[in-house]
Design a protein around this motif. Structure first.
Motif, mmCIF file in Angstrom:
data_model
loop_
_atom_site.group_PDB
_atom_site.id
_atom_site.type_symbol
_atom_site.label_atom_id
_atom_site.label_comp_id
_atom_site.label_asym_id
_atom_site.label_seq_id
_atom_site.Cartn_x
_atom_site.Cartn_y
_atom_site.Cartn_z
ATOM 1 N N GLU A 1 0.822 -1.210 0.000
ATOM 2 C CA GLU A 1 0.000 0.000 0.000
ATOM 3 C C GLU A 1 0.857 1.262 0.000
ATOM 4 N N LEU B 1 -5.401 3.518 0.412
ATOM 5 C CA LEU B 1 -5.437 4.483 1.512
ATOM 6 C C LEU B 1 -5.798 5.887 1.016
ATOM 7 N N PHE C 1 -5.553 0.416 8.374
ATOM 8 C CA PHE C 1 -6.000 1.396 7.376
ATOM 9 C C PHE C 1 -7.140 2.257 7.931
#
Lengths: 248, 237
Positions: A41, A48, A132
């Motif tokens: 990520e 995100l 997250f």
């Protein structure tokens, strides 16, 4: 000409035969999955950034849609509601993408082919999703504090936000792994998740508005106890059910 | 090493495998061929512990499935047309991730050896998304080789490869065959299957309709046999 066959009886990792070795392996697998999700990520910023932008748009929309000169009591109730509505929307977005990407790329099969406990896979994915959601909350809380003029950074409030996020990520990861098998998974996840998550959302909103209004502990405690109970029950249920949900 | 008896699998009311019987000896390299929809991928997924049959017996590496799935997974390497890799991680990070899942000791040495085996040691720190399709497939093989499996399954590994990449994959598969592993590969490429395998099976309409050793078998003759077997199975169905 056929080569000399290699024996099949030799296991890859002999320490997995011992309970302590299995426990160590379980924790390493959970850590590896969380690390992998975070590392991927951080490089792609696919998930995100979408979650953060979406969350900010939700609270800005609510801020303009609702009256700005509300009474303190109304602001406390509205602020709690807006925080959890934004969390639910962005959390659902993140949960859906997190498991759908694994399924679409085939990498879920890669993990299912490995000799790992399915509950370690669940815990790794749930912790990644929780991280997250918490990262989004860390951005949402100061923005809400400014827009709604509310004391959003109280330690007890952070605890409530953490408990609510744990419950939502726990049940959301389980149901997202169920929804990912469906062709209409984008629609399926909210339909499955929101009714099941109602207790955690009601408790989180009530506890949040209680903390913002500086209510007595006796008034907030039942909602916090409900959050803790929900978290424990759904984490335990997901540990038992995930294997059946994720496998064909 | 791989054994299936009366294997059946249906999706809803649609039967895909209608009673597959097969036996693959230790160290044998077998090619599984058949038309689209014959059930090759379904059979591979059952042998790989990713799917459960509705009926029949399956034994891989000496362990009955599904009871012995955890034991089988420790001894099995699987390559499919999906690479099972993370494009935002480097080649080395991907292999290190899988080394942790397999609880492998001396991971650095294993990763280096696996990358060297597929000729990717110089690209170990590059992100997988910068790799060509052929390089990704070679890395997928390195991933499958990492736990040093006794049994390997390749489900249409040539899908999407250009001729050069396919030739490189041939070379890697020859090395795998020479290492004494038991290999089952499904492919639509008849000449390639014949060149690599000791024996070839034709799966048609959910049953093994033909099995023949490849020694002395000419590709042209086999192509005729293949067409005939598939046609017969279609008429019988």
């Amino acid at each position: 000409m056929q080569a000399e066959p290699r024996p099949a009886a030799r296991p890859v990792a002999t320490d997995l035969a011992q309970p302590a070795g299995r426990a160590r392996h379980f924790l390493r697998v959970v850590g590896a999955i969380v690390w992998k999700d975070l590392a991927a990520e951080l490089r792609s910023r696919e998930l995100l950034s979408a979650m953060i932008v979406f969350a900010l748009l939700v609270i800005l929309t609510f801020n303009f849609a609702l009256e700005l000169d509300r009474s303190p009591a109304a602001r406390e109730r509205t602020g709690a509601g807006v925080l959890w509505v934004a969390t639910v929307f962005t959390g659902t977005l993140g949960l859906n993408r997190s498991l759908a990407m694994e399924k679409d790329r085939g990498s879920l099969d890669g993990m299912l082919l490995a000799p790992i406990d399915r509950s370690a896979l669940y815990l790794g994915k749930a912790l990644g999703n929780l991280l997250f959601i918490l990262l989004v909350e860390a951005i949402l809380l100061p923005v809400l504090a400014i827009l709604f003029n509310l004391p959003m950074l109280r330690p007890l409030l952070l605890g409530v936000v953490g408990l609510g996020a744990v419950g939502y990520a726990a049940v959301g990861t389980l149901l997202a792994s169920l929804a990912m098998h469906s062709r209409s998974r984008d629609v399926m996840l909210p339909i499955l998740l929101l009714p099941v998550a109602v207790p955690v959302l009601v408790a989180a909103v009530r506890a949040t508005s209680g903390v913002l209004a500086a209510s007595a502990w006796d008034e907030i405690a039942p909602w916090i106890n409900l959050l803790i109970g929900y978290d424990v029950i759904f984490i335990a249920a997901a540990f038992m059910l995930f294997e059946y949900v994720v496998e064909e | 090493m791989i054994e299936a008896r009366g294997l059946k699998k249906a999706f809803g009311l649609r039967p895909v495998l209608r009673g597959v019987d097969l036996e693959i000896a230790s160290g044998e390299f077998v090619a599984l061929m058949g038309p689209n929809g014959a059930g090759k991928t379904t059979l591979m997924r059952i042998l790989a512990t990713l799917s459960r049959p509705n009926a029949g017996l399956v034994r891989v590496a000496g362990f009955l499935l599904p009871a012995g799935a955890a034991e089988v997974r420790q001894r099995l390497g699987v390559v499919t047309h999906h690479t099972l890799l993370y494009s935002d991680l480097t080649a080395e990070e991907n292999l290190r991730f899988y080394a942790r899942l397999y609880a492998l000791g001396r991971a650095d040495g294993r990763i280096g050896a696996a990358l060297a085996q597929v000729g990717l040691e110089r690209r170990r720190r590059d992100l997988v998304r910068t790799f060509s399709r052929g390089m990704q497939q070679r890395l997928a093989i390195a991933r499958a080789l990492l736990p040093d499996p006794a049994v390997m399954l390749f489900d249409e590994p040539y899908t999407g490869l250009d001729p050069d990449a396919a030739l490189m994959l041939d070379e890697v598969l020859r090395c795998v065959a020479q290492s004494g592993r038991t290999v089952l590969i499904s492919t639509h490429d008849l000449p390639r299957g014949l060149a690599l395998a000791h024996r070839v099976l034709i799966l048609s309409r959910g049953v093994i309709a033909h099995a023949v050793p490849t020694a002395g078998l000419r590709p042209a003759d086999f192509a005729d046999t293949y067409a005939q077997v598939v046609r017969q199975a279609a008429y019988a169905g």
